[in-house]
Structures are given as C-alpha cells and as structure tokens.
Enzyme design. Structure first.
Site, PDB file in Angstrom:
ATOM      1  N   TYR A  94       0.836  -1.197   0.000  1.00  0.00           N
ATOM      2  CA  TYR A  94       0.000   0.000   0.000  1.00  0.00           C
ATOM      3  C   TYR A  94       0.876   1.255   0.000  1.00  0.00           C
ATOM      4  O   TYR A  94       1.886   1.344   0.702  1.00  0.00           O
ATOM      5  CB  TYR A  94      -0.933   0.028   1.209  1.00  0.00           C
ATOM      6  N   LEU A 134     -18.718  -1.665  -0.443  1.00  0.00           N
ATOM      7  CA  LEU A 134     -19.613  -0.829  -1.251  1.00  0.00           C
ATOM      8  C   LEU A 134     -19.339  -0.997  -2.739  1.00  0.00           C
ATOM      9  O   LEU A 134     -19.854  -0.238  -3.564  1.00  0.00           O
ATOM     10  CB  LEU A 134     -19.479   0.647  -0.858  1.00  0.00           C
TER      11      LEU A 134
END
Length: 331
Positions: free
Chosen positions: A53, A219
């Site tokens: 990341y 989501l």
C-alpha cells in the site's frame, strides 16, 4: 462498538475493520493519524494494511504512516489488532522485477516480515495475511517459514486474502498434517451485495475450517453508496469500477431499484450495505477504508443498524446471489 471472535481463535476483534489503503495515496499522514485516533476512540481495534500500500514508488508508505502513529504512544499499538499482507513485489524497479522479491517463497516471507516490522515500528504482527495464492510455492514451504516466524514471536496468526475455497482447504489440511501452526484463521475476500460469488465456495470453506470472513470493497467501489443519487445531486460522478458497471443498463436498473428500496425505508445506501454484510453467516466484519473522518462516522452508524426482514427480502430480490455450490451450477 460490537466485537466478535476472529474465526476459531480466541482473538476478539471489532465488527468493523479499518482499512488503510487510502492512507498516503488519498489521505495525508496527519489526516490518516486523525482517522486512526477516531477509529480507536470509537472502539475499532482491527486495522488492516499491506506492504504494497502506497503503490508504485511509494509502496510501503502506508505501513510507515501506521508505524509513525504507533510511535506516538498512548497504548496505540497494544490496543490494535494489526493485520498486514505479503505477496506483491517490493523491489525498487517494478519494470524489471528481481527474483525472490515477491510471492510466498520462504525467502520472501522472511524478508517481507522484517521489512514490514521496520516500517510499522513494532516487533510483532497479529495477523499476517497472504495477499494472493502462489501457484509456484508449496504450502509445506510456506508453513515451514511461518512456523519459524511464530516461534520467533514476529507473527501470531495467519490469514489469507483472495483465496478460492479449494486453496483454503488445501492450506489448512497441509497445516494440520504438519502440526505446528494452526493454519489460516481468516480470509479476506471481495464480498458485497452486488458481488456475492464468495457464497458459492469461499465462505462455506471458511466456515468449515473456522476462518473469519473479512469482506473487502463492501460498497463495491462506491456502487452501493448512493452513487445515482449523488449524480443527480451533482455531488460526485461514478468512476472506476462503479462507472464501468453503470454503463450496463441492466446493472444500472438494479442499482436504481436498490436506492429506491432504501429510500422507501429511510436508510442511507452505504450504511445499509455494511449492515447487510454484518447479517451474513461467517462474516467477522467488513473493511471500511475512509478517506475522511466524515466517512468513518458514516460507517460506524452501520454497526447499530437493524435491517427489517422485509428489507432483507427486498435486497435478496434485487441482488439474489449465485446460491451455494454445487447447486449454483448443477442440480
């Protein structure tokens, strides 16, 4: 905050997992620290990251941001169940990758753990996760490397991410035959209302072998967060995965039906999508990746949200899912 056991372990974790992928690329260090403080104050004790990341030339930056936050003290490290991942290439030049600087060889696992510990400014990792399957490395080698790291106190538990059901089974059967490590205790997979294929084999395998399921992208890249309403209001246009999906008229109609149903019940789409995951068998908690403190506040409300049976049935009609295996593709 509500808590649950992580799979078959005695480890208690929050029903929401703080995802940190935006820390660095989208959110600067000061704001990232503020979000982590707010999450901890709200009772979220499960933080997820990965060595890659930060991405590209900045890979490792997210772990460094977390490490600097731990270094502020105040029992931050002791209160957090810290999860990071190994698999991606961590060498300097992505265009000409040097051998043994990625995947799950014993050499790379050893190298990657030490590098993550240094960036995270800690001496142990609670849950060390395999970010992807490695078809070239046998699990006998992987577990041998893990056994050494557990004995050294550098990691406590091991999880998987993006594993198919058969690899979950294979990994834990080989771990059981070898003795030593208890095997995988969690699986982090793509799972949400729109994308339910994990219900076919991944989640049943996780349940049978005692793994906690940690859904990522709850989501679906913003698709389930009220994207059509935001377009109408001029707040934000869909991008990435959400925009690609909405280009399909049938998919767009399903999302419109979803937003209309939740509007009828007076609920925000994003919170309802998270709350739905919390009702699913085997789910420990979804990963929320807030870019701002306001997004974190919105996610926190989902933990207390009770979805009525009528709404759950309506969601199943709009997003029916594939059904269990083998019935999903056979009689």
């Amino acid at each position: 905050m509500k808590y649950t056991q992580l799979g078959r372990t005695g480890l208690k974790v929050s029903r929401l997992v703080l995802g940190t992928m935006n820390f660095g690329p989208q959110t600067d260090e000061a704001d990232s620290h503020a979000i982590m403080d707010a999450a901890l104050n709200a009772g979220i004790n499960f933080f997820d990251t990965a060595n890659v990341y930060g991405w590209g030339e900045n890979k490792g930056r997210t772990e460094r941001i977390i490490g600097n936050w731990f270094a502020k003290g105040g029992d931050r490290r002791d209160k957090v169940v810290l999860a990071t991942k190994v698999y991606g290439y961590m060498g300097l030049d992505d265009s000409e990758p040097w051998p043994n600087h990625n995947k799950l060889s014993a050499l790379n696992i050893r190298r990657a753990v030490d590098a993550s510990l240094k960036r995270l400014r800690t001496d142990y990792i609670d849950v060390y996760q395999f970010h992807h399957i490695d078809r070239a490395t046998p699990f006998e080698e992987i577990w041998q490397a893990i056994d050494v790291l557990v004995q050294q106190g550098k990691i406590l538990y091991v999880g998987s991410s993006n594993f198919p059901g058969y690899k979950i089974a294979q990994a834990n059967e080989i771990a059981a035959r070898r003795g030593g490590t208890i095997g995988l205790v969690s699986e982090q997979c793509l799972y949400n209302l729109f994308e339910r294929r994990a219900e076919m084999e991944v989640i049943p395998a996780a349940q049978d072998y005692g793994l906690g399921v940690i859904p990522w992208s709850p989501l679906h890249g913003g698709l389930l967060g009220g994207v059509l309403k935001k377009e109408v209001e001029g707040k934000r246009r869909a991008s990435g995965r959400a925009a690609d999906t909405l280009a399909d008229p049938a998919a767009r109609a399903r999302i419109q039906a979803y937003e209309d149903l939740l509007d009828k019940h007076g609920l925000e789409p994003g919170g309802a999508a998270l709350a739905w995951l919390l009702t699913r068998p085997g789910v420990t908690g979804p990963i929320v990746g807030p870019r701002t403190a306001e997004q974190l506040d919105s996610a926190l409300r989902a933990v207390e949200l009770e979805l009525p049976d009528e709404l759950l049935a309506g969601l199943d009609e709009i997003f029916p899912g594939p059904g269990p295996s083998p019935e999903a593709f056979a009689w």
